[in-house]
Design an enzyme around this catalytic site. Structure first.
Site, PDB file in Angstrom:
ATOM      1  N   PRO A  53       5.198   7.958  10.866  1.00  0.00           N
ATOM      2  CA  PRO A  53       4.982   8.898   9.775  1.00  0.00           C
ATOM      3  C   PRO A  53       3.524   9.034   9.443  1.00  0.00           C
ATOM      4  O   PRO A  53       3.088   7.830   9.419  1.00  0.00           O
ATOM      5  CB  PRO A  53       5.937   8.155   8.690  1.00  0.00           C
ATOM      6  CG  PRO A  53       6.604   7.251   9.488  1.00  0.00           C
ATOM      7  CD  PRO A  53       5.967   6.736  10.527  1.00  0.00           C
ATOM      8  N   TYR A  54       3.163  10.193   8.965  1.00  0.00           N
ATOM      9  CA  TYR A  54       1.653  10.379   8.604  1.00  0.00           C
ATOM     10  C   TYR A  54       1.653  11.242   7.287  1.00  0.00           C
ATOM     11  O   TYR A  54       2.292  12.185   7.394  1.00  0.00           O
ATOM     12  CB  TYR A  54       1.020  11.196   9.673  1.00  0.00           C
ATOM     13  CG  TYR A  54      -0.585  11.356   9.939  1.00  0.00           C
ATOM     14  CD1 TYR A  54      -1.299  10.604  10.533  1.00  0.00           C
ATOM     15  CD2 TYR A  54      -0.976  12.351   9.004  1.00  0.00           C
ATOM     16  CE1 TYR A  54      -2.532  10.933  10.346  1.00  0.00           C
ATOM     17  CE2 TYR A  54      -2.380  12.719   8.777  1.00  0.00           C
ATOM     18  CZ  TYR A  54      -3.161  11.925   9.722  1.00  0.00           C
ATOM     19  OH  TYR A  54      -4.530  12.195   9.602  1.00  0.00           O
ATOM     20  N   TYR A  94     -11.794  -6.540  -5.654  1.00  0.00           N
ATOM     21  CA  TYR A  94     -12.128  -5.709  -4.634  1.00  0.00           C
ATOM     22  C   TYR A  94     -13.676  -5.947  -4.335  1.00  0.00           C
ATOM     23  O   TYR A  94     -14.604  -5.722  -5.163  1.00  0.00           O
ATOM     24  CB  TYR A  94     -11.908  -4.169  -5.591  1.00  0.00           C
ATOM     25  CG  TYR A  94     -12.178  -3.092  -4.623  1.00  0.00           C
ATOM     26  CD1 TYR A  94     -10.933  -2.328  -4.270  1.00  0.00           C
ATOM     27  CD2 TYR A  94     -13.317  -2.417  -4.231  1.00  0.00           C
ATOM     28  CE1 TYR A  94     -10.794  -1.236  -3.394  1.00  0.00           C
ATOM     29  CE2 TYR A  94     -13.304  -1.308  -3.316  1.00  0.00           C
ATOM     30  CZ  TYR A  94     -12.155  -0.758  -2.992  1.00  0.00           C
ATOM     31  OH  TYR A  94     -12.034   0.557  -2.275  1.00  0.00           O
TER      32      TYR A  94
END
Lengths: 530, 530
Positions: free
Chosen positions: B116-117, B448
């Site tokens: 799935p994209y 992050y």
């Protein structure tokens, strides 16, 4: 002492004022309950246990009777009538995780089935022993009730999962923290039970449901321990906490749970207001739920519940005055009472309540101050005691609940109430039904309906009435597209309605998770997804 | 047009000021990138496809190349160096759920595997075709991008799950609503992708992560459709939404998703403050995360990132002045920049920001007003474009992230940064490393980290450097007890670190859910839980 066939401590009563009794007689007719079966008699009916001996397990019939049922109305009827169909064959009270491991190994070796038991407050049949030849072991987690660590740096607390509400809060409050999770069963229910059944507390608007509070822990399964690290958040695939939340003992026994705690608030204030009718009341709570003000509770009693609560409060001059004042302000026979509250810093609480009052007035609400909120707060865990006295007067009480989107609330309430009100027509019995909305969300609301009907001299007939009513109301919930439970779980009583919301494939997914941790299917058999 | 081997639209640049380039040269040495392989050349390397024909599937090599990779640095190195190892054999662009159903049936019949994209923005290898003989079909959901229904009564919006961020927000904003979900990939990533990877947006402090926003929908699996009703809340057993959140395409294709929406806020304001060092900065964001004020964003750049951001902004007189003013106020070389913001009604926003300023000042922070916040807001989705220009200058950029409890943040940042900074010592290459905390919780924070290093003339050597660094940093995260991903998912790149946090039993539980919906294992093979 804890009542063996009713709610709570037998030193705690909830006297019913005379006018309240008159109110119920007028609604339902005069009630009368058959005498309860005595504990001694009930114990004599517990059959001999086929369980092989183990030092951690007792087969004492009193222990087995006391663990044979929860707090559903069906459980009550069986306990008081002496008709409990099945008993666990043994009860264990583990003190350590090693004890739990040993008990699971014992069950695997002996072919016994295992029922995890927290505070015994399930109202949907989580605790019933299944029929059949296989021995059944109930594992009562109530002695694993200590605080393991309060991590003040990270606002996390690690508990043995059998800890009950009051002990948990006491341990936290002594150090300036709170979990803020107050289901009505708070005094008896346990942290592990809250997690296993996706519990919601009275102040969930402020603190969140148990889903938000449960950060991690350990689940002991027949296939070994599942460790759930307490990350603040993660995107590392599906979150295994969510495989445990709502697992109802079918994956394993939750032996410890890490919860997110909050600094104790400076203040908790609960106020009340009345609305002219359900439309204005519901519009107001919907607006309040969507506002960004930090309220901790919103609970709207619909007209019949409002009237019932005022009647059960015993009437008298103060209630008369209130009724007249409210009628003068436009809130007459259809009036709805809203309880609302805020917790936090003093200034914050004031600001939130002031802003709430503005929205309430915009919707025609009449604030009446702190007294009803104060009463509610005082009695917030005492309401279940009312079931005892009502039973003695000959009336059975049950409650059921769902949640749905706002646009369906009205029709769902009507469908549930009609199903209940008309449910015993064939036998000419009346059912008194009333409802409140207690957990509101921007998208919708929970619906919590109480119903009362007369107990028959024959326990079998009382059971038949209950099953008729419960079935009709559950079918109404499914028909209206609500969830079969917002806060109590599935257990035995809701399992046949589960496919409607999970689908066949969804049920298979849940089964596959249980089976991975419990290939032999020994954990809480028959519950949730049989 | 969308860049085929970089980020974003090729008409959008992000020019690097001369002083910024000098700053990087001083840190890393002069960079130079080998010429990119041309699209035509890359397309010629796509082998013939063995896929049986189907009207919904194209085997055009351009489509197959454009769907062969995501946006991880490894993907970039392969695309720009012409070393993409595998390609899907076909690409389908379904328009309807019936198309998706047909494609899954086709895959089951032909033995094809299905990727799935969504928007193609995965940075962890979700989209790579596996090696081997079995044909691979990529299903690009990008044309299923419509609003199905905005349910204003219930604040719910039902979308086809291939809708991208800007189209989703435009559809909602036209009617006065917002989802409020802004991952940095917002311009390209899709609603279905957000759900499948447990995405977190920049304003998650106000709106919540996608876990909170995703109310229900439909997942199309090889075993049929899974319907997820949009209840406001439920205790009816495990919540199947949580089996889909983070499922990374392994359960099925999310074809529609219902999301909880909010009335558009009157105002959004973002401000900045500087702290003398990381300790005071972190103490402040922790206090802010635990306060009950309604902030929408808290993002604290640690000293190296603060310095890098100021340098990349191009220096100049204004930055000089700011630096001198801050030094005079006590925020010198170790200073940390905090961006913070609030959304809501005008009065609310003002009050939240005023109260935040009090806490900031209590922790020695120096407010500098709205300009940096305004810049951040303007560039919030443009930062990834910087990767393009840096690559052209010879520097590779990658980012990685985790989340952990507050007491572990400092040591985890240090471990990650050290692992990266020393990661290329053997080849004498420097690595420039800097970190911010962008999602804060009462219990902990996300971390992050960005890192830059020089691209080598040989793509194989650049890949080796990246793998060395990524591996060292990932091991540091695991060693410190962090989650392997706070917001990007697992895919290929994180799968070998997953057992550390899920355990063997936990991984088996996730596998069992996937297998129930996809017994043949055709969905996104090799990802998440191989």
């Amino acid at each position: 002492m804890k009542r063996w066939n009713g709610w709570g401590d037998d030193n705690t009563g909830y006297p019913l004022p005379q006018p309240a009794q008159a109110y119920l007689e007028q609604k339902l007719g005069r009630g009368s309950a058959p005498p309860d079966v005595a504990l001694e008699t009930a114990v004599r009916r517990v059959p001999a246990a086929p369980l092989p001996g183990h030092p951690l397990i007792t087969t004492d019939p009193v222990d087995r009777l006391l663990h044979a049922a929860g707090q559903s109305l069906g459980d009550w009827i069986n306990l008081r009538g002496g008709t409990v169909p099945c008993f666990p064959d043994g009860v264990a009270y583990p003190l350590t995780e090693d004890d739990v491991r040993q008990l699971l190994a014992y069950a695997q070796k002996t072919g016994a089935m295992v029922i995890p038991y927290g505070g015994g407050t399930s109202v949907v049949g989580h605790l019933s022993a299944p029929e059949g030849d296989r021995p059944v072991l109930t594992v009562d987690m109530g002695r694993m009730n200590g605080l393991i660590e309060l991590d003040q740096d990270n606002h996390l607390a690690d508990f043995q999962a059998g800890v009950r509400g009051p002990d948990l809060e006491a341990a936290l409050r002594a150090r300036g923290f709170t979990l803020g999770h107050y289901p009505q069963s708070f005094e008896y229910s346990t942290l592990g039970g809250w997690v296993a059944t996706r519990s919601a507390g009275q102040l969930s608007l402020a603190y969140g449901r148990i889903e938000r509070l449960f950060a991690g822990g350990r689940v002991q399964t027949p296939e070994g321990d599942l460790e759930l690290p307490a990350f603040p958040a993660s995107a590392a695939g599906p979150d295994l906490r969510d495989f445990i939340l709502g697992s109802e003992g079918k994956v394993g026994i939750i032996s410890r749970a890490t919860v997110r705690v909050t600094a104790l608030p400076e203040r908790e204030t609960f106020l009340a207001a009345f609305f002219p009718g359900p439309d204005s009341g519901m519009a107001a709570v919907r607006a309040l739920a969507r506002s960004s003000m930090s309220l901790a509770m919103l609970r709207l009693s619909l007209p019949e519940e409002t009237a019932t609560n005022l009647a059960l409060a015993g009437g008298g001059r103060l209630i008369d005055l209130l009724n007249r004042y409210l009628a003068w302000r436009g809130a007459g026979p259809d009036k709805c009472m809203l309880l609302y509250g805020a917790v936090g810093g003093g200034k914050e609480v004031n600001r939130a309540l002031r802003r709430a009052a503005v929205i309430i007035k915009e919707h025609g609400g009449v604030p009446v101050g702190a007294r009803p909120g104060h009463e509610w707060r005082k009695n917030r865990f005492r309401v279940p005691y009312l079931r005892n006295v009502l039973w003695e007067k000959g009336y059975a009480v049950d409650t059921l609940e769902t949640a749905t989107t706002w646009s369906r609330v009205e029709q769902t309430v009507a469908a549930i109430e009609t199903a209940l009100r008309d449910g015993l027509k064939e036998s000419g019995e009346q059912v008194h039904v009333f409802t409140h909305l207690s957990h509101v969300y921007p998208q919708g609301s929970s619906i919590y309906t109480s119903y009362l009907f007369r107990i028959d001299a024959d326990p079998g007939e009382t059971m038949r009435r209950w099953q008729l009513l419960k079935g009709a109301a559950s079918r109404a919930i499914v028909r209206c597209g609500g969830t079969i439970s917002h806060q109590h779980g599935v257990g035995l009583d809701h399992r046949s309605y589960l496919a409607a919301e999970k689908g066949t494939l969804g049920l298979e997914m849940i089964r596959s998770v249980c089976k991975t941790a419990d290939p032999a299917g020994i954990m809480n058999p028959g519950k949730l997804v049989p």
